[in-house]
Scaffold this active site. Sequence first.
Site, PDB file in Angstrom:
ATOM      1  N   GLY A  17      33.320  56.229 -31.951  1.00 33.06           N
ATOM      2  CA  GLY A  17      31.976  55.748 -32.280  1.00 33.06           C
ATOM      3  C   GLY A  17      32.016  55.078 -33.626  1.00 33.06           C
ATOM      4  O   GLY A  17      33.065  55.013 -34.258  1.00 33.06           O
ATOM      5  N   PHE A  21      28.713  52.911 -41.965  1.00 36.51           N
ATOM      6  CA  PHE A  21      29.894  52.575 -42.780  1.00 36.51           C
ATOM      7  C   PHE A  21      31.115  53.156 -42.081  1.00 36.51           C
ATOM      8  O   PHE A  21      31.335  54.350 -42.118  1.00 36.51           O
ATOM      9  CB  PHE A  21      29.768  53.189 -44.179  1.00 36.51           C
ATOM     10  CG  PHE A  21      28.514  52.766 -44.897  1.00 36.51           C
ATOM     11  CD1 PHE A  21      27.382  53.574 -44.889  1.00 36.51           C
ATOM     12  CD2 PHE A  21      28.453  51.544 -45.537  1.00 36.51           C
ATOM     13  CE1 PHE A  21      26.225  53.180 -45.529  1.00 36.51           C
ATOM     14  CE2 PHE A  21      27.290  51.137 -46.168  1.00 36.51           C
ATOM     15  CZ  PHE A  21      26.180  51.955 -46.162  1.00 36.51           C
ATOM     16  N   GLY A  22      31.885  52.324 -41.393  1.00 35.30           N
ATOM     17  CA  GLY A  22      33.157  52.813 -40.840  1.00 35.30           C
ATOM     18  C   GLY A  22      33.081  53.245 -39.389  1.00 35.30           C
ATOM     19  O   GLY A  22      32.049  53.143 -38.738  1.00 35.30           O
ATOM     20  N   ASP A 134      18.470  64.495 -42.951  1.00 37.59           N
ATOM     21  CA  ASP A 134      18.599  63.392 -41.986  1.00 37.59           C
ATOM     22  C   ASP A 134      18.808  63.938 -40.577  1.00 37.59           C
ATOM     23  O   ASP A 134      19.645  63.444 -39.826  1.00 37.59           O
ATOM     24  CB  ASP A 134      19.778  62.496 -42.414  1.00 37.59           C
ATOM     25  CG  ASP A 134      19.640  61.102 -41.799  1.00 37.59           C
ATOM     26  OD1 ASP A 134      20.607  60.328 -41.884  1.00 37.59           O
ATOM     27  OD2 ASP A 134      18.585  60.831 -41.211  1.00 37.59           O
TER      28      ASP A 134
HETATM   29  C1  LIG Z   1      27.148  60.341 -36.005  1.00 39.94           C
HETATM   30  C2  LIG Z   1      27.836  59.136 -36.546  1.00 39.94           C
HETATM   31  C3  LIG Z   1      29.117  59.546 -37.181  1.00 39.94           C
HETATM   32  N1  LIG Z   1      29.995  60.100 -36.142  1.00 39.94           N
HETATM   33  C4  LIG Z   1      30.882  61.042 -36.499  1.00 39.94           C
HETATM   34  O1  LIG Z   1      31.061  61.380 -37.650  1.00 39.94           O
HETATM   35  C5  LIG Z   1      31.612  61.678 -35.369  1.00 39.94           C
HETATM   36  C6  LIG Z   1      32.401  62.801 -35.527  1.00 39.94           C
HETATM   37  C7  LIG Z   1      32.915  63.237 -34.290  1.00 39.94           C
HETATM   38  N2  LIG Z   1      33.666  64.265 -33.827  1.00 39.94           N
HETATM   39  N3  LIG Z   1      33.773  64.165 -32.493  1.00 39.94           N
HETATM   40  C8  LIG Z   1      33.097  63.079 -32.082  1.00 39.94           C
HETATM   41  N4  LIG Z   1      33.043  62.775 -30.741  1.00 39.94           N
HETATM   42  C9  LIG Z   1      32.607  61.602 -30.192  1.00 39.94           C
HETATM   43  O2  LIG Z   1      32.190  60.680 -30.880  1.00 39.94           O
HETATM   44  C10 LIG Z   1      32.645  61.472 -28.697  1.00 39.94           C
HETATM   45  C11 LIG Z   1      32.073  60.353 -28.114  1.00 39.94           C
HETATM   46  C12 LIG Z   1      32.068  60.217 -26.722  1.00 39.94           C
HETATM   47  C13 LIG Z   1      32.645  61.195 -25.893  1.00 39.94           C
HETATM   48  N5  LIG Z   1      32.677  61.047 -24.496  1.00 39.94           N
HETATM   49  C14 LIG Z   1      32.833  62.300 -23.748  1.00 39.94           C
HETATM   50  C15 LIG Z   1      33.001  62.004 -22.273  1.00 39.94           C
HETATM   51  N6  LIG Z   1      31.891  61.175 -21.780  1.00 39.94           N
HETATM   52  C16 LIG Z   1      32.005  60.965 -20.346  1.00 39.94           C
HETATM   53  C17 LIG Z   1      31.843  59.885 -22.494  1.00 39.94           C
HETATM   54  C18 LIG Z   1      31.664  60.119 -23.985  1.00 39.94           C
HETATM   55  C19 LIG Z   1      33.229  62.310 -26.506  1.00 39.94           C
HETATM   56  C20 LIG Z   1      33.229  62.446 -27.892  1.00 39.94           C
HETATM   57  C21 LIG Z   1      32.538  62.470 -33.206  1.00 39.94           C
HETATM   58  S1  LIG Z   1      31.542  61.189 -33.737  1.00 39.94           S
HETATM   59  C22 LIG Z   1      29.793  58.435 -37.900  1.00 39.94           C
HETATM   60  C23 LIG Z   1      29.297  58.097 -39.145  1.00 39.94           C
HETATM   61  C24 LIG Z   1      29.889  57.073 -39.849  1.00 39.94           C
HETATM   62  C25 LIG Z   1      30.980  56.383 -39.335  1.00 39.94           C
HETATM   63  C26 LIG Z   1      31.480  56.732 -38.082  1.00 39.94           C
HETATM   64  C27 LIG Z   1      30.876  57.752 -37.344  1.00 39.94           C
END
Ligand SMILES: CC[C@@H](NC(=O)c1cc2[nH]nc(NC(=O)c3ccc(N4CCN(C)CC4)cc3)c2s1)c1ccccc1
Length: 286
Positions: A17, A21-22, A134
């Site tokens: 994802g 930022f990033g 937030d």
């Molecule tokens: C919340 C935003 C924040 N994100 C984090 O820190 C994030 C930290 C973190 N740990 N695990 C994540 N897992 C996922 O993003 C994820 C997405 C889709 C998935 N799929 C499962 C199976 N399904 C069928 C489809 C989807 C599984 C895990 C994320 S995001 C962020 C902030 C700034 C820069 C980058 C990211």
Amino acid sequence: QPRQFHLGMFEIGRPLGKGKFGRVYLARERSSGFICALKVLYKSELQHGSGVEKQVRREVEIQSNLRHPNILKMYGHFHDSKRVFLILEFAGRGELYKHLRKESRFPEWKAAQYVAQMASALRYLHRKHVIHRDIKPENILVGIHGELKISDFGWSVHAPNHRRTTLCGTLDYLPPEMVRPHGSGNDNSYDEKVDLWSLGVLTYEFLVGEAPFEDTMVMTHRRIARADMTIPSFVSPEARDLIKKLLVLDPTKRLPLDAVQQHPWIIKHCVKGERATNRDKAKGGE
Ligand SMILES: CC[C@@H](NC(=O)c1cc2[nH]nc(NC(=O)c3ccc(N4CCN(C)CC4)cc3)c2s1)c1ccccc1
């Protein structure tokens, strides 16, 4: 005891994802095979001396010291010449807001279980005098067992706080005391009770599928300042009662988190009552 981490220790997998930022990637630590999420922030984007760089430092300082099942763990961090890397817990079912958009709104039993988990995480944060500030579906992830994980502590601070960095992004979740302009009869300082308001907004959005004050920017401001919202009739009286006890203008009058966890709507859907347990036993319960 924190080991020194560096990029070579990780095999980088698919992008998971991205935030303002990033980006964040699935990653595996080579020696242990441990699966995690590697958040990559570009230093160039964290303009020096701006609020963002301080926010990242605060995110690391705060999130690294938290241990709770409904708070995304940060295992460590490191940087190279161009980037900052945050080693985060992998949340196996992704972003909560995508589940909410797909289901349009959650059934009351699921919403109540999610609110109970958020209340538990917020109680833990507030005991450490941390305000998240937030709380919204975009910052909540879902673990492999369906449990919620609060993430993105970029906006969290130690209470009480006097905000300096200008807010940007959606106002939907901000409480009246944070949207009121400076010096309008308040010194725009606030405390943990801002998270109680956001929990009320979150409860509403889980049940209705949209935020209670969603409107144009100007109207959202005004509706928040007046706690002007209508709760659709399909929302049960118990859920309505909890929302109305959290979306209260006066922060001191908002329902405290321990009372949220004891609220009839939460008890009804979360605690495995005598009857439910007996039913399990009757069925040769697992
Ligand atoms: C919340 C935003 C924040 N994100 C984090 O820190 C994030 C930290 C973190 N740990 N695990 C994540 N897992 C996922 O993003 C994820 C997405 C889709 C998935 N799929 C499962 C199976 N399904 C069928 C489809 C989807 C599984 C895990 C994320 S995001 C962020 C902030 C700034 C820069 C980058 C990211």
